[in-house]
Write a protein that holds these residues in place. Structure first.
Motif, short mmCIF file in Angstrom:
data_model
loop_
_atom_site.label_atom_id
_atom_site.label_comp_id
_atom_site.label_asym_id
_atom_site.label_seq_id
_atom_site.Cartn_x
_atom_site.Cartn_y
_atom_site.Cartn_z
N ASN B 42 1.14 -1.66 0.07
CA ASN B 42 -0.13 0.03 0.04
C ASN B 42 0.48 1.16 -0.32
N PHE B 43 2.30 1.12 0.36
CA PHE B 43 3.13 2.36 0.22
C PHE B 43 3.58 2.72 -0.38
N GLY B 200 -2.74 9.87 0.44
CA GLY B 200 -2.00 8.49 -0.64
C GLY B 200 -1.04 7.81 0.67
N MET B 202 -0.74 6.86 4.63
CA MET B 202 -0.89 5.06 5.61
C MET B 202 -1.02 5.43 7.02
N GLU B 274 -7.73 -0.96 4.10
CA GLU B 274 -7.03 -1.49 3.43
C GLU B 274 -7.00 -2.80 3.71
N LYS B 348 -5.74 3.79 5.24
CA LYS B 348 -5.22 5.13 3.52
C LYS B 348 -5.58 5.82 3.37
N ARG B 349 -5.12 7.40 3.51
CA ARG B 349 -5.93 8.77 3.15
C ARG B 349 -6.22 8.48 2.15
#
Lengths: 350, 350
Positions: B42-43, B200, B202, B274, B348-349
């Protein structure tokens, strides 16, 4: 590597820096108008690439002076930049790891208009990510050397500082050893700040200085160090401390001349000097000079390093003996040079 | 406004959090692989608009767990993003103003590959400038309520928590009062973080949780709170403390169910879930459960708040009495529900 650290006295007791920093505060008030003017003339928020202004106070100690200084800077930026209304401020209070951050944090002004962070570490090294700062302030901190020059402790060196604790009443090689160490420290300081401050960012440095062509022993600080040295000598005679302990002790503080600072800044090459001036730090201090209070200030600043070297048990006697010399100190202070002993520097990151 | 604060025990003495947080550390080790996986999936550093990654650990306490957690996160980001070689990391260690930041700073890992800042203040409020963070971590902190719900102290309320110190063995209105306070706190928490985390960015949250359809009294923590409550009741009988003091005391900690957290995150609307899973925090903890050590952990976490309410002089007796119940506690802990009591959340933003 963390440099050797000598924090101001923590907490808020009778000997604390919090309670014994009014002279530094007087200097700060004198600096307020100069800071405001420097910001109006040199700090334009349009260089920012976000709506955040990140400011740092290097050598912040435990307050309250650092809060006053940061508030002054913030107000000057807001007042002189209408666009700054939408900007958020993040203030980094930085000092040695051994600084009393707990006291700093618990005494933060409740009505502050900025986000707070504390940054532990020596400013003789990198403390922040690249180009992450917009404004750096440092008041009465740069005079601290990162370490005592080795030669001062070396019996075979011409700079061996036998029986003395500073260069105020010492030989030229001793003064040169201090100057060399200071130049090394400034080189690292300016390189580190050049990395950290975004292009267009500003740095205001306020520090004790030696006017060009004046000898350090003529400054008020030089006078005080001389009498502290005398008290230590008396204690050697009285058997309270050993001669060897005095021989191996040196105050790691240095006052540069304006010419010296200009040379060091230009050698580094990353900052443009927008303004440099010598001020009289006592101009705005009300009332007569109180010698006992002055010696208490000396204690708040140097008790840490004295304790580390000589042990806690000699401190009371040392400062009592120094206070006993008040009459003599007073005479020499009256005769001391004190017109312009504070250096005010406005620098801009190229 | 600073919320009421109950710091972990500071310093590094026998009862300190530093010396009594191995169970939290075991959970952390269990979380390491999950954090790594979440970051790989995710990052992506390409969302950054500079070469700085700013990370925060909220509720960091005094270490060493926070250092291990931040190192895990940093390594996972570096390993999974080849572009991150040119990136510099700034880690913000945040906790209440009363947290022992001096201990935190003096025990920082010397070989850290990041710049450090400490941020004092409650995470039930804004702590950072807008969109200034890229990664937020919080482990075993969100269960702390910002305050004890008022109704628990109100004799006229159905939620008056007479003779009890938690909702573990209390009535439904008491549990509801806790749940309502937690929902309020989470609303402020997620809104504050939504402001602070760049799009974007986390957030990984690790917290004690209540599996859906299990009663709190069946959890190991519920068992421990019950026996602590019993020890206080014994002390009322023995005359060591007053009944009124027990009536007016409540532990401000709450364990949410996964369903509850999903509802609160969706109601806030700023974060995409997520991943959400329940783990067994004890799975990676080696060796048999040591009841005395468990009670020492309880003491390290709650001594602050107990001392504030009951006074320092009752603490030793309270924990001695609780240790005296070890045999009984052991039996109930063996029978407690402990399969999945740790919630692991990856957000997640948007």
């Amino acid at each position: 590597m963390e440099a050797k650290t000598f924090p101001m006295n923590g907490g808020d007791g009778a000997y604390s820096y919090t309670k014994n920093s009014q002279y530094q505060r007087a200097s700060l008030n004198a600096a307020k108008d100069m800071i405001k003017k420097a910001i109006v003339e040199n700090f334009d928020v349009t260089f920012l690439n976000s709506n955040i202004i990140r400011m740092a106070d290097l050598g912040c100690s435990v307050g309250p002076n650092t809060f006053v200084a940061m508030q002054n800077v913030l107000e000057a930026i807001v007042d002189s930049n209408p666009a700054s209304k939408i900007i958020e401020f993040q203030v980094f209070f930085s000092d040695h790891i051994s600084n009393d951050f707990n006291t700093l944090f618990t005494t933060l002004p409740p009505d502050r208009q900025y986000f707070v962070a504390g940054v532990p570490g020596s400013f003789h090294s990198r403390l922040f990510p690249k180009s992450s700062l917009h404004f750096v302030h440092s008041s009465y901190a740069l005079q601290w050397l990162s370490e005592v020059p080795e030669e001062l402790l070396d019996k075979r060196s011409v700079a061996w500082n036998k029986g003395k604790i500073h260069y105020t009443s010492a030989s030229e090689p001793v003064a040169n050893a201090y100057a060399t160490q200071f130049a090394k420290d400034m080189d690292i300081f300016f390189s580190s700040r050049a990395d950290e401050i975004a292009s267009g960012g500003m740095m205001i440095l306020i520090m004790p200085a030696l006017p060009d062509e004046v000898h350090y022993s003529k400054l008020p600080a030089g006078v005080l160090f001389h009498f502290l040295e005398q008290s230590l000598a008396d204690m050697v005679k009285a058997g309270s401390i050993s001669k060897a302990d005095v021989d191996s002790f040196n105050l790691p503080v240095y006052s540069a001349t304006p010419k010296e600072m200009i040379r060091l800044i230009e050698r580094n090459g990353c900052f443009k000097i927008e303004r440099i001036e010598l001020n009289d730090p006592r101009a705005k201090f009300d009332g007569p000079l109180d010698i006992t209070s002055l010696i208490m200030h000396l204690r708040a600043s140097f008790e840490g390093i004295l304790t580390k070297h000589f042990g806690r048990e000699i401190i009371d006697e040392l400062f009592k003996r120094t206070i006993d010399k008040s009459a003599e100190i007073s005479i020499q202070l009256e005769a001391s040079y004190s017109k312009g002993t504070q250096l005010f520097l406005v620098l801009k990151r190229k």
